[in-house]
Design an enzyme around this catalytic site. Structure first.
Site, PDB file in Angstrom:
ATOM      1  N   ARG A  42     -68.161 -40.122 -10.445  1.00 35.31           N
ATOM      2  CA  ARG A  42     -69.527 -39.938  -9.936  1.00 35.31           C
ATOM      3  C   ARG A  42     -70.373 -41.183 -10.213  1.00 35.31           C
ATOM      4  O   ARG A  42     -71.215 -41.572  -9.398  1.00 35.31           O
ATOM      5  CB  ARG A  42     -70.138 -38.705 -10.595  1.00 35.31           C
ATOM      6  CG  ARG A  42     -71.487 -38.299 -10.034  1.00 35.31           C
ATOM      7  CD  ARG A  42     -71.879 -36.907 -10.481  1.00 35.31           C
ATOM      8  NE  ARG A  42     -73.219 -36.555 -10.061  1.00 35.31           N
ATOM      9  CZ  ARG A  42     -74.222 -36.298 -10.881  1.00 35.31           C
ATOM     10  NH1 ARG A  42     -74.025 -36.326 -12.191  1.00 35.31           N
ATOM     11  NH2 ARG A  42     -75.429 -35.998 -10.417  1.00 35.31           N
ATOM     12  N   ASN A  63     -79.908 -38.818 -11.376  1.00 35.90           N
ATOM     13  CA  ASN A  63     -78.906 -39.467 -12.226  1.00 35.90           C
ATOM     14  C   ASN A  63     -78.934 -39.011 -13.681  1.00 35.90           C
ATOM     15  O   ASN A  63     -78.119 -39.482 -14.484  1.00 35.90           O
ATOM     16  CB  ASN A  63     -79.100 -40.992 -12.185  1.00 35.90           C
ATOM     17  CG  ASN A  63     -78.653 -41.601 -10.873  1.00 35.90           C
ATOM     18  OD1 ASN A  63     -77.750 -41.088 -10.216  1.00 35.90           O
ATOM     19  ND2 ASN A  63     -79.294 -42.686 -10.463  1.00 35.90           N
ATOM     20  N   HIS A 102     -72.587 -43.227  -7.464  1.00 37.70           N
ATOM     21  CA  HIS A 102     -74.029 -43.386  -7.622  1.00 37.70           C
ATOM     22  C   HIS A 102     -74.418 -44.849  -7.796  1.00 37.70           C
ATOM     23  O   HIS A 102     -75.549 -45.228  -7.477  1.00 37.70           O
ATOM     24  CB  HIS A 102     -74.537 -42.556  -8.810  1.00 37.70           C
ATOM     25  CG  HIS A 102     -74.690 -41.107  -8.492  1.00 37.70           C
ATOM     26  ND1 HIS A 102     -75.851 -40.393  -8.721  1.00 37.70           N
ATOM     27  CD2 HIS A 102     -73.821 -40.210  -7.950  1.00 37.70           C
ATOM     28  CE1 HIS A 102     -75.693 -39.145  -8.332  1.00 37.70           C
ATOM     29  NE2 HIS A 102     -74.458 -39.006  -7.877  1.00 37.70           N
ATOM     30  N   HIS A 134     -64.819 -33.701  -5.711  1.00 40.31           N
ATOM     31  CA  HIS A 134     -65.346 -32.508  -6.354  1.00 40.31           C
ATOM     32  C   HIS A 134     -64.237 -31.582  -6.844  1.00 40.31           C
ATOM     33  O   HIS A 134     -64.522 -30.495  -7.354  1.00 40.31           O
ATOM     34  CB  HIS A 134     -66.275 -31.755  -5.398  1.00 40.31           C
ATOM     35  CG  HIS A 134     -67.640 -32.364  -5.289  1.00 40.31           C
ATOM     36  ND1 HIS A 134     -68.590 -31.931  -4.408  1.00 40.31           N
ATOM     37  CD2 HIS A 134     -68.208 -33.400  -5.967  1.00 40.31           C
ATOM     38  CE1 HIS A 134     -69.686 -32.662  -4.542  1.00 40.31           C
ATOM     39  NE2 HIS A 134     -69.477 -33.559  -5.484  1.00 40.31           N
ATOM     40  N   SER A 166     -75.902 -51.587 -11.173  1.00 39.93           N
ATOM     41  CA  SER A 166     -77.337 -51.330 -11.349  1.00 39.93           C
ATOM     42  C   SER A 166     -77.574 -49.995 -12.043  1.00 39.93           C
ATOM     43  O   SER A 166     -78.597 -49.804 -12.709  1.00 39.93           O
ATOM     44  CB  SER A 166     -78.047 -51.365  -9.996  1.00 39.93           C
ATOM     45  OG  SER A 166     -77.459 -50.454  -9.080  1.00 39.93           O
ATOM     46  N   GLU A 206     -82.665 -46.923 -12.261  1.00 37.38           N
ATOM     47  CA  GLU A 206     -81.961 -45.877 -11.514  1.00 37.38           C
ATOM     48  C   GLU A 206     -81.481 -44.737 -12.414  1.00 37.38           C
ATOM     49  O   GLU A 206     -81.542 -43.567 -12.035  1.00 37.38           O
ATOM     50  CB  GLU A 206     -80.744 -46.472 -10.790  1.00 37.38           C
ATOM     51  CG  GLU A 206     -81.059 -47.428  -9.667  1.00 37.38           C
ATOM     52  CD  GLU A 206     -79.793 -48.101  -9.138  1.00 37.38           C
ATOM     53  OE1 GLU A 206     -78.705 -47.507  -9.258  1.00 37.38           O
ATOM     54  OE2 GLU A 206     -79.897 -49.220  -8.617  1.00 37.38           O
ATOM     55  N   THR A 236     -59.561 -25.576 -11.106  1.00 35.57           N
ATOM     56  CA  THR A 236     -58.869 -26.563 -11.950  1.00 35.57           C
ATOM     57  C   THR A 236     -59.794 -27.756 -12.169  1.00 35.57           C
ATOM     58  O   THR A 236     -59.527 -28.853 -11.677  1.00 35.57           O
ATOM     59  CB  THR A 236     -57.548 -27.009 -11.299  1.00 35.57           C
ATOM     60  OG1 THR A 236     -57.825 -27.535  -9.980  1.00 35.57           O
ATOM     61  CG2 THR A 236     -56.586 -25.843 -11.167  1.00 35.57           C
ATOM     62  N   ASP A 243     -56.565 -32.450  -7.746  1.00 28.97           N
ATOM     63  CA  ASP A 243     -55.629 -31.812  -6.816  1.00 28.97           C
ATOM     64  C   ASP A 243     -56.391 -31.441  -5.551  1.00 28.97           C
ATOM     65  O   ASP A 243     -57.519 -31.900  -5.341  1.00 28.97           O
ATOM     66  CB  ASP A 243     -54.959 -30.593  -7.465  1.00 28.97           C
ATOM     67  CG  ASP A 243     -55.969 -29.620  -8.070  1.00 28.97           C
ATOM     68  OD1 ASP A 243     -57.100 -29.530  -7.534  1.00 28.97           O
ATOM     69  OD2 ASP A 243     -55.654 -28.952  -9.066  1.00 28.97           O
ATOM     70  N   PRO A 265     -77.247 -39.190  -1.213  1.00 34.33           N
ATOM     71  CA  PRO A 265     -77.106 -37.962  -0.417  1.00 34.33           C
ATOM     72  C   PRO A 265     -77.448 -36.717  -1.233  1.00 34.33           C
ATOM     73  O   PRO A 265     -77.064 -36.593  -2.395  1.00 34.33           O
ATOM     74  CB  PRO A 265     -75.627 -37.967  -0.024  1.00 34.33           C
ATOM     75  CG  PRO A 265     -75.200 -39.387  -0.134  1.00 34.33           C
ATOM     76  CD  PRO A 265     -75.993 -39.955  -1.269  1.00 34.33           C
ATOM     77  N   ASP A 281     -72.791 -52.864  -7.987  1.00 37.95           N
ATOM     78  CA  ASP A 281     -73.304 -53.987  -8.780  1.00 37.95           C
ATOM     79  C   ASP A 281     -73.741 -53.593 -10.187  1.00 37.95           C
ATOM     80  O   ASP A 281     -74.441 -54.351 -10.859  1.00 37.95           O
ATOM     81  CB  ASP A 281     -74.480 -54.650  -8.053  1.00 37.95           C
ATOM     82  CG  ASP A 281     -75.688 -53.718  -7.910  1.00 37.95           C
ATOM     83  OD1 ASP A 281     -75.567 -52.511  -8.242  1.00 37.95           O
ATOM     84  OD2 ASP A 281     -76.752 -54.201  -7.469  1.00 37.95           O
ATOM     85  N   ASP A 305     -63.953 -26.000  -8.567  1.00 36.43           N
ATOM     86  CA  ASP A 305     -62.773 -25.215  -8.231  1.00 36.43           C
ATOM     87  C   ASP A 305     -62.153 -24.692  -9.526  1.00 36.43           C
ATOM     88  O   ASP A 305     -62.698 -24.891 -10.616  1.00 36.43           O
ATOM     89  CB  ASP A 305     -61.772 -25.999  -7.367  1.00 36.43           C
ATOM     90  CG  ASP A 305     -61.148 -27.199  -8.085  1.00 36.43           C
ATOM     91  OD1 ASP A 305     -61.047 -27.183  -9.334  1.00 36.43           O
ATOM     92  OD2 ASP A 305     -60.755 -28.159  -7.394  1.00 36.43           O
TER      93      ASP A 305
END
Length: 315
Positions: free
Chosen positions: A63, A95, A67, A192, A77, A89, A238, A243, A162, A75, A236
Site C-alpha cells: 500500500r 495516509n 500511495h 487486497h 514523498s 503527505e 486469507t 492468493d 482513488p 519518489d 478475504d
C-alpha cells in the site's frame, strides 16, 4: 529430449517476458551492481525479518508503494515528515493508517552504513513492496532501479488518491490517466488479497439497501462496525497470504469496499475478476506486470531529485 528442450525454451521465454525492463531512461536492473551490490539483499533481509515478526505488514508495504507512486510519482514523498512550515503527505487522513515506515528506515540505515549516499529511498520502497509480495506467497518480479527521491510532499496532493467509493468506470478513468489499462486496474486491486479495511471506509454500504452485498456478509460487516470506525475487516479469508481468494470473495458478493465489489458488478471488468478467480497463475502474471508499471510511474531522475541520507527529511 526434444520435448524437454522445447519446454526449457518456453520457460526461458517466460522469464524473458517477465524480466523484460520497461523502457525508462536512467533506470536499469543492475543500477547498483557496482556502487552497492548488497542493496537488494539488505532490503530483502529487513523485509523478511519484519514480516516474520508481523505478517500483516506485507499489506502495508504494498500500500505504501501505491500511495507513494500515485502522488507525484515513485519518489518517496510519502516518507517525508511534516515540518512547521509544511504538512506532508503522510499526515493526510488518507495516509494515517499506512504502516511499515520502520522497515524502510531499517533498510536505509543498513544500506547507508555500507554505501552512503547511493541508494534512494524511492528504490527501497519499490524493492520492499516487491519482496513483501513474494514473502506472502505471491509472484517474484524484478524491477529497474535508479529512482531519485523527490523534494516535495504536500498534504493537498493526496486528494488525487482513488477513493474506496469509486465505481469501476471511475477507477478505470483515474488509473487510465496514469497509463493503466482496465486489466491493470483489476490486477492491482488484487493486492487486497492482503490486509484489512477499516469500518469508516465501508460503513456507508450498510446504511442503504445494497443488492451487491451478500446478506450474511453484510451482517458480518455490521458486526465489525459495531466496534467503531477503526474496527478492521479482512478483505478475504486469507489476509496474510497472497492468493486469488479476493476474487473468489467478489464472486460471492463479499467484497469489503464498494470499489472492490464494483469490479464484479460491472460487465466491463467482471470477466477479468472471473478469470483471476479461476486461474491464480494468470492473476500472478498480470499483477507482476502491473506492479512493475506502477513502480516506474513518473520517476524522478538526476537533478529532478536527490538521494536522501535520511528518508524522513530532505538533505
Amino acid at each position: 529430449m526434444v520435448i524437454r528442450r522445447n519446454l526449457l525454451s518456453v520457460i526461458m521465454l517466460m522469464h524473458a517476458i517477465v524480466g523484460l525492463p520497461y523502457n525508462v531512461r536512467g533506470l536499469s536492473m543492475g543500477y547498483y551492481m557496482m556502487s552497492c551490490p548488497f542493496a537488494e539483499q539488505i532490503v530483502k533481509n529487513s523485509v523478511n525479518n519484519a514480516l516474520q515478526a508481523d505478517p500483516t505488514l506485507a499489506a502495508g508495504l504494498i500500500r505504501m508503494l501505491f500511495h507513494d507512486c500515485f502522488i507525484e510519482g515513485c519518489d518517496a514523498s510519502i516518507l517525508l515528515d511534516s515540518t512547521k512550515d509544511n504538512t506532508a503527505e503522510k499526515d493526510s487522513p488518507a495516509n494515517l493508517s499506512l504502516r511499515g515506515y520502520e522497515i524502510i528506515d531499517d533498510a536505509k540505515d543498513k544500506i547507508e552504513n555500507r554505501c552512503p549516499g547511493v541508494v534512494s529511498c524511492a528504490d527501497i520502497i519499490a524493492m520492499a513492496a516487491r519482496d513483501a509480495v513474494f514473502w506472502a506467497g505471491g509472484p517474484y518480479y524484478d524491477i529497474p532501479k535508479g529512482r531519485f527521491d523527490g523534494k516535495r510532499s504536500k498534504i493537498e496532493d493526496t486528494r488525487n488518491l482513488p477513493s474506496p467509493f469509486l465505481n469501476a468506470s471511475e477507477l478505470i478513468q483515474t488509473f487510465g490517466q496514469r497509463g493503466f489499462t482496465p486489466q491493470d486496474v483489476v490486477a492491482l486491486s488484487g493486492a487486497h488479497t492482503l490486509g484489512v479495511a477499516r469500518c469508516s471506509s465501508f460503513k456507508a454500504r450498510l446504511t442503504t439497501p445494497d443488492s451487491s452485498i451478500d446478506s450474511s456478509f453484510a451482517s458480518t460487516l455490521s458486526k465489525t462496525c459495531s466496534a467503531g470506525d477503526n474496527a478492521e475487516q479482512p478483505f478475504d479469508a486469507t489476509r496474510n497470504s497472497f492468493d486469488n481468494a479476493y476474487f473468489n470473495a467478489l464472486q460471492r458478493k463479499s467484497g469489503v469496499l464498494f470499489s472492490d465489489q464494483t469490479l464484479f458488478n460491472t460487465p466491463r471488468t467482471r470477466n477479468l475478476v472471473n478469470g483471476y478467480a479461476f486461474n491464480q497463475a494468470k492473476f500472478f502474471f498480470d499483477f507482476q506486470q502491473a506492479m512493475r508499471k506502477m513502480s516506474i510511474l513518473d520517476v524522478k531522475l538526476g537533478s529532478q531529485g536527490e538521494v536522501r541520507q535520511n528518508c524522513r527529511i530532505l538533505n
